[in-house]
Design a protein around this motif. Structure first.
Motif, PDB file in Angstrom:
ATOM      1  N   ASP A  71     -16.350  44.886  -5.000  1.00 30.32           N
ATOM      2  CA  ASP A  71     -16.865  43.975  -6.005  1.00 30.32           C
ATOM      3  C   ASP A  71     -18.197  44.506  -6.542  1.00 30.32           C
ATOM      4  OD1 ASP A  71     -16.798  41.742  -7.574  1.00 30.32           O
ATOM      5  OD2 ASP A  71     -17.398  40.334  -6.022  1.00 30.32           O
ATOM      6  N   LYS A  72     -18.701  43.878  -7.596  1.00 33.57           N
ATOM      7  CA  LYS A  72     -19.987  44.270  -8.173  1.00 33.57           C
ATOM      8  C   LYS A  72     -21.027  43.165  -7.999  1.00 33.57           C
ATOM      9  CE  LYS A  72     -17.859  47.368 -11.553  1.00 33.57           C
ATOM     10  NZ  LYS A  72     -17.694  47.718 -13.002  1.00 33.57           N
ATOM     11  N   SER A  73     -20.757  42.269  -7.069  1.00 31.78           N
ATOM     12  CA  SER A  73     -21.648  41.142  -6.817  1.00 31.78           C
ATOM     13  C   SER A  73     -22.864  41.587  -6.011  1.00 31.78           C
ATOM     14  CB  SER A  73     -20.908  40.052  -6.047  1.00 31.78           C
ATOM     15  OG  SER A  73     -20.554  40.527  -4.756  1.00 31.78           O
ATOM     16  N   SER A  84     -20.805  31.340  -4.814  1.00 32.61           N
ATOM     17  CA  SER A  84     -19.644  32.235  -4.746  1.00 32.61           C
ATOM     18  C   SER A  84     -19.145  32.418  -3.321  1.00 32.61           C
ATOM     19  CB  SER A  84     -19.999  33.604  -5.346  1.00 32.61           C
ATOM     20  OG  SER A  84     -21.054  34.213  -4.615  1.00 32.61           O
ATOM     21  N   ASN A 104     -15.398  31.587  -4.070  1.00 34.27           N
ATOM     22  CA  ASN A 104     -14.638  32.836  -4.102  1.00 34.27           C
ATOM     23  C   ASN A 104     -14.339  33.256  -2.666  1.00 34.27           C
ATOM     24  OD1 ASN A 104     -14.782  33.006  -6.913  1.00 34.27           O
ATOM     25  ND2 ASN A 104     -16.707  34.129  -6.835  1.00 34.27           N
ATOM     26  N   GLU A 155     -26.083  31.086  -7.647  1.00 35.05           N
ATOM     27  CA  GLU A 155     -25.247  32.273  -7.456  1.00 35.05           C
ATOM     28  C   GLU A 155     -24.568  32.290  -6.085  1.00 35.05           C
ATOM     29  OE1 GLU A 155     -25.691  37.186  -7.665  1.00 35.05           O
ATOM     30  OE2 GLU A 155     -27.421  35.882  -7.993  1.00 35.05           O
ATOM     31  N   SER A 156     -25.243  31.773  -5.063  1.00 34.19           N
ATOM     32  CA  SER A 156     -24.675  31.811  -3.713  1.00 34.19           C
ATOM     33  C   SER A 156     -23.466  30.886  -3.554  1.00 34.19           C
ATOM     34  CB  SER A 156     -25.728  31.455  -2.660  1.00 34.19           C
ATOM     35  OG  SER A 156     -26.149  30.115  -2.793  1.00 34.19           O
ATOM     36  N   THR A 158     -13.367  42.796  -3.885  1.00 35.20           N
ATOM     37  CA  THR A 158     -13.057  41.815  -4.917  1.00 35.20           C
ATOM     38  C   THR A 158     -12.124  40.762  -4.320  1.00 35.20           C
ATOM     39  OG1 THR A 158     -11.082  42.981  -5.700  1.00 35.20           O
ATOM     40  CG2 THR A 158     -13.187  43.594  -6.720  1.00 35.20           C
TER      41      THR A 158
END
Length: 285
Positions: free
Chosen positions: A121-123, A251, A255, A248-249, A108
């Protein structure tokens, strides 16, 4: 010494091949076609007699994560590692060590993680890393397993850095999103030396973080780079812009994790580029 490398044609693989050959090591490239079902015996033959295997295989994640691309990203890591490990396990004389890479994207983006702690993480990317590592862990207990979790690998001639550098050269650099997202990185020269250290240090095993010890975020990277090349860093690109373009990518950019290389420091590894300033000076000039 003989070392087999998967992913030898990629950015890291090319550098590693040249690095090892310069050390007098015989390098055996394992190509994509060697993982086809009818190439099992060929793969086993190529691995036979190797002292170490370094698994770098994996399709680029720097793309829009469509359903098809996600499958390619996952299969190129998980399935490839599964086939590789099965082949190693069938060898009469197995390599001493398997280095099977993973990524710090497994964590995370909260807190600072060492190998002794971490919340996964849950990605999509984190789940790929978990499955990827799970396949590597199926290797025979006769083989020393090391799983280097890589940060962003910085080099002049490939990887992320040339794309990150370009906006600054064009006077269009600036922070991304909040700028507070972690940016765990490592210079390509340090990564190669770490791999060499791992191969030759039998006490190193399990998860290791291949990241520089200095904690870095997007703001520190941005203003350090701007200062080194004497360019402004006036722009601020909101996260929604990247989400519109990359989905989505996005991130990967908006992040980021802060990861500390506790094990490498504990084993006495001395980083050539421990701070982002020294690394960027080397890469820019």
């Amino acid at each position: 010494m003989k070392v087999a490398i998967t992913g030898s044609t990629g950015f890291i693989g090319k550098h590693l091949t040249a690095f090892l050959k310069n050390k007098g090591v015989e390098v055996q490239a394992i190509m994509r076609e060697h993982f086809l079902p009818d190439q099992k015996l060929k793969l086993i033959s190529l691995l036979n007699g190797c002292d170490a295997v370094i698994n770098l295989a994996g399709a680029s994640i720097n793309c829009r994560w469509t359903k098809a691309n996600k499958q390619i990203i996952k299969d190129s890591r998980v399935k490839t590692t599964r086939i590789l490990v099965q082949a190693i396990n069938e060898l009469a004389t197995k390599p001493e060590v398997l280095l099977s890479i993973s990524a710090v994207g497994i964590y995370t983006n909260k807190e600072v993680w060492s190998e002794r702690s971490g919340t996964y993480d849950k990605s999509f990317l984190a789940n790929v890393c978990l499955e990827w590592e799970a396949e590597a862990k199926k290797v025979s207990s006769d083989v020393r397993l090391v799983i280097p979790r890589l940060g962003v690998v910085l080099g002049k001639d490939g990887g992320a850095f040339p794309k990150m550098f370009l906006p600054f050269r064009l006077f269009a650099g600036g922070r991304i999103a909040s700028g507070n997202q972690g940016f765990s990185w490592i210079h390509i020269d340090d990564l190669l030396n770490i791999f060499w250290t791992v191969i030759n240090t039998k006490k190193i095993k399990g998860i290791i973080h291949c990241t520089a010890p200095q904690m870095c975020d997007n703001i520190l990277f941005t203003y350090t780079l701007a200062n080194i090349i004497h360019r402004p860093a006036l722009f601020h690109i909101p996260s929604f812009i990247f989400k519109m373009i990359y989905g989505e990518s996005a991130s990967l950019i908006t992040n980021g994790q802060k990861v500390f290389p506790y094990k490498l420091l504990n084993y006495g590894y001395l980083f050539q580029y421990p701070e982002i300033k020294t690394a960027l000076k080397n890469l820019c000039y």
